[in-house]
Design a protein around this motif. Sequence first.
Motif, PDB file in Angstrom:
ATOM      1  N   PHE A   1      -1.086  34.567  59.092  1.00  0.00           N
ATOM      2  CA  PHE A   1      -0.208  34.807  60.236  1.00  0.00           C
ATOM      3  C   PHE A   1      -0.956  35.452  61.397  1.00  0.00           C
ATOM      4  CE2 PHE A   1       2.413  35.012  56.402  1.00  0.00           C
ATOM      5  CZ  PHE A   1       3.388  34.084  56.707  1.00  0.00           C
ATOM      6  N   ARG A   2      -0.445  35.154  62.597  1.00  0.00           N
ATOM      7  CA  ARG A   2      -0.980  35.820  63.779  1.00  0.00           C
ATOM      8  C   ARG A   2      -0.635  37.305  63.693  1.00  0.00           C
ATOM      9  NH1 ARG A   2       1.517  31.191  65.787  1.00  0.00           N
ATOM     10  NH2 ARG A   2       0.025  29.650  66.544  1.00  0.00           N
ATOM     11  N   PRO A   3      -1.505  38.159  64.238  1.00  0.00           N
ATOM     12  CA  PRO A   3      -1.179  39.591  64.197  1.00  0.00           C
ATOM     13  C   PRO A   3       0.104  39.885  64.973  1.00  0.00           C
ATOM     14  CG  PRO A   3      -3.357  39.203  65.203  1.00  0.00           C
ATOM     15  CD  PRO A   3      -2.759  37.873  64.882  1.00  0.00           C
ATOM     16  N   ALA A   4       0.843  40.850  64.496  1.00  0.00           N
ATOM     17  CA  ALA A   4       2.076  41.251  65.189  1.00  0.00           C
ATOM     18  C   ALA A   4       1.713  41.844  66.549  1.00  0.00           C
ATOM     19  CB  ALA A   4       2.831  42.274  64.351  1.00  0.00           C
ATOM     20  N   LYS A   5       2.585  41.635  67.522  1.00  0.00           N
ATOM     21  CA  LYS A   5       2.345  42.181  68.864  1.00  0.00           C
ATOM     22  C   LYS A   5       2.479  43.698  68.827  1.00  0.00           C
ATOM     23  CE  LYS A   5       3.921  38.070  71.256  1.00  0.00           C
ATOM     24  NZ  LYS A   5       4.933  37.466  72.119  1.00  0.00           N
ATOM     25  N   SER A   6       1.576  44.348  69.527  1.00  0.00           N
ATOM     26  CA  SER A   6       1.647  45.808  69.618  1.00  0.00           C
ATOM     27  C   SER A   6       2.764  46.200  70.582  1.00  0.00           C
ATOM     28  CB  SER A   6       0.311  46.376  70.108  1.00  0.00           C
ATOM     29  OG  SER A   6       0.129  46.024  71.471  1.00  0.00           O
ATOM     30  N   SER A   7       3.135  47.472  70.565  1.00  0.00           N
ATOM     31  CA  SER A   7       4.177  47.937  71.481  1.00  0.00           C
ATOM     32  C   SER A   7       3.723  47.791  72.934  1.00  0.00           C
ATOM     33  CB  SER A   7       4.557  49.381  71.174  1.00  0.00           C
ATOM     34  OG  SER A   7       3.411  50.204  71.206  1.00  0.00           O
ATOM     35  N   ASP A   8       2.399  47.928  73.181  1.00  0.00           N
ATOM     36  CA  ASP A   8       1.871  47.732  74.543  1.00  0.00           C
ATOM     37  C   ASP A   8       2.024  46.282  74.979  1.00  0.00           C
ATOM     38  OD1 ASP A   8       1.184  50.380  74.727  1.00  0.00           O
ATOM     39  OD2 ASP A   8      -0.920  50.074  74.196  1.00  0.00           O
ATOM     40  N   ASP A   9       1.755  45.333  74.033  1.00  0.00           N
ATOM     41  CA  ASP A   9       1.918  43.911  74.354  1.00  0.00           C
ATOM     42  C   ASP A   9       3.362  43.600  74.713  1.00  0.00           C
ATOM     43  OD1 ASP A   9      -0.763  43.411  73.803  1.00  0.00           O
ATOM     44  OD2 ASP A   9      -0.369  42.861  71.708  1.00  0.00           O
ATOM     45  N   VAL A  10       4.286  44.148  73.945  1.00  0.00           N
ATOM     46  CA  VAL A  10       5.713  43.911  74.205  1.00  0.00           C
ATOM     47  C   VAL A  10       6.106  44.502  75.563  1.00  0.00           C
ATOM     48  CG1 VAL A  10       8.055  44.436  73.419  1.00  0.00           C
ATOM     49  CG2 VAL A  10       6.293  43.790  71.761  1.00  0.00           C
ATOM     50  N   ALA A  11       5.624  45.709  75.858  1.00  0.00           N
ATOM     51  CA  ALA A  11       5.936  46.348  77.148  1.00  0.00           C
ATOM     52  C   ALA A  11       5.407  45.509  78.304  1.00  0.00           C
ATOM     53  CB  ALA A  11       5.347  47.754  77.187  1.00  0.00           C
ATOM     54  N   ARG A  12       4.186  44.961  78.162  1.00  0.00           N
ATOM     55  CA  ARG A  12       3.602  44.110  79.207  1.00  0.00           C
ATOM     56  C   ARG A  12       4.441  42.854  79.425  1.00  0.00           C
ATOM     57  NH1 ARG A  12      -1.369  46.112  77.581  1.00  0.00           N
ATOM     58  NH2 ARG A  12      -1.595  44.592  75.910  1.00  0.00           N
ATOM     59  N   GLU A  13       4.924  42.274  78.321  1.00  0.00           N
ATOM     60  CA  GLU A  13       5.774  41.081  78.439  1.00  0.00           C
ATOM     61  C   GLU A  13       7.011  41.387  79.274  1.00  0.00           C
ATOM     62  OE1 GLU A  13       6.963  39.300  74.763  1.00  0.00           O
ATOM     63  OE2 GLU A  13       4.924  38.659  74.263  1.00  0.00           O
ATOM     64  N   TRP A  14       7.622  42.553  79.023  1.00  0.00           N
ATOM     65  CA  TRP A  14       8.804  42.932  79.786  1.00  0.00           C
ATOM     66  C   TRP A  14       8.470  43.158  81.260  1.00  0.00           C
ATOM     67  CZ3 TRP A  14      13.772  42.535  78.689  1.00  0.00           C
ATOM     68  CH2 TRP A  14      14.128  42.372  77.337  1.00  0.00           C
ATOM     69  N   ASP A  15       7.308  43.764  81.510  1.00  0.00           N
ATOM     70  CA  ASP A  15       6.931  44.044  82.893  1.00  0.00           C
ATOM     71  C   ASP A  15       6.605  42.758  83.657  1.00  0.00           C
ATOM     72  OD1 ASP A  15       7.268  46.727  82.462  1.00  0.00           O
ATOM     73  OD2 ASP A  15       5.148  47.126  82.059  1.00  0.00           O
ATOM     74  N   MET A  16       6.019  41.791  82.966  1.00  0.00           N
ATOM     75  CA  MET A  16       5.544  40.574  83.658  1.00  0.00           C
ATOM     76  C   MET A  16       6.564  39.444  83.643  1.00  0.00           C
ATOM     77  SD  MET A  16       1.647  40.631  82.244  1.00  0.00           S
ATOM     78  CE  MET A  16       1.097  39.268  83.224  1.00  0.00           C
ATOM     79  N   ARG A  17       7.647  39.589  82.864  1.00  0.00           N
ATOM     80  CA  ARG A  17       8.648  38.514  82.740  1.00  0.00           C
ATOM     81  C   ARG A  17       9.359  38.290  84.055  1.00  0.00           C
ATOM     82  NH1 ARG A  17      10.115  35.117  78.332  1.00  0.00           N
ATOM     83  NH2 ARG A  17      11.966  34.058  79.036  1.00  0.00           N
ATOM     84  N   LYS A  18       9.384  37.038  84.506  1.00  0.00           N
ATOM     85  CA  LYS A  18      10.094  36.708  85.753  1.00  0.00           C
ATOM     86  C   LYS A  18      11.478  36.194  85.401  1.00  0.00           C
ATOM     87  CE  LYS A  18       5.915  35.515  88.121  1.00  0.00           C
ATOM     88  NZ  LYS A  18       5.403  36.145  89.134  1.00  0.00           N
ATOM     89  N   PRO A  19      12.458  36.450  86.262  1.00  0.00           N
ATOM     90  CA  PRO A  19      13.828  36.002  85.974  1.00  0.00           C
ATOM     91  C   PRO A  19      13.940  34.480  86.011  1.00  0.00           C
ATOM     92  CG  PRO A  19      13.718  37.268  88.036  1.00  0.00           C
ATOM     93  CD  PRO A  19      12.340  37.191  87.472  1.00  0.00           C
TER      94      PRO A  19
END
Length: 199
Positions: free
Chosen positions: A181-199
Motif C-alpha cells: 500500500f501507498r503510505p498514509a498521508k501525513s497530517s501536514d499533507d492533509v492540511a496542504r490539500e485543504w489549503d490548496m483545494r479550489k472550489p
Amino acid sequence: MLRSPMLNGKVHIMILASLAAYLSACTGRTPEQPGDTPSPKLVELINGAIAREIAAMDPALRPGLLPQAGEQARRWLQEISQVVARCRYGPGNNAKSNLLEYDIVLASGEQITGVYSGQRCYYPVAKPLVMRVQFQGGQVREVTTDGRERERPVDASLGEIQQFAERVLRADWKRNPARYFRPAKSSDDVAREWDMRKP
C-alpha cells in the motif's frame, strides 16, 4: 495408611488433568487435525484460486494498492512452507467461537497462528475443509485431508478454497503493509490539500 499432603496434592492434580482431558474430548475442545490422504485436485484448485487473487491485486481494481503488490504477494508465497486449515475446536463443538483458522509456517521456522478465515466451523451444516497445504517455490505442492472434500460437489468447496487463498495472501498485508500500500498521508499533507483545494 496415611498419605503425605504432597502425595495427595499430586493425586488431585492427576485426577483434575484426566478430567479436563476427558471433558475436552467430549465437548470437542481439541482442534481437529488434517488427514494424510493426498488430494491432487485441491492442489490444482488452490493454485488457481491464488492466481486469481494475485491477478485482482491491480490498483485499477483496488485503489490504494501499489503496482508491485502482485509481485510482493508472489514473494510472500515463496516464504511459506505450509498452511494448516483447522477449526479452533473439534467436530464435537458447535459454539460460535469454533472458528476456521489458518496456521502459517514459514521456511524460516516462524509461525503465524490463528489467522481467521472469516468462517466458523458448524459441522451439522457442512464439514469445513480441514487440510494441510504444503508449499514449494511459491506454489502449492501437496494438500492432504481426510477425504471429506469428496463428500460434496466441487462447486460447494470453491468459496472456501477462494477464501483460503485470499486470507493467506492478506496475512502478509497486515504484517508488511508497506509492501502493498501507498503510505498514509501525513497530517501536514492533509492540511496542504485543504489549503490548496479550489472550489
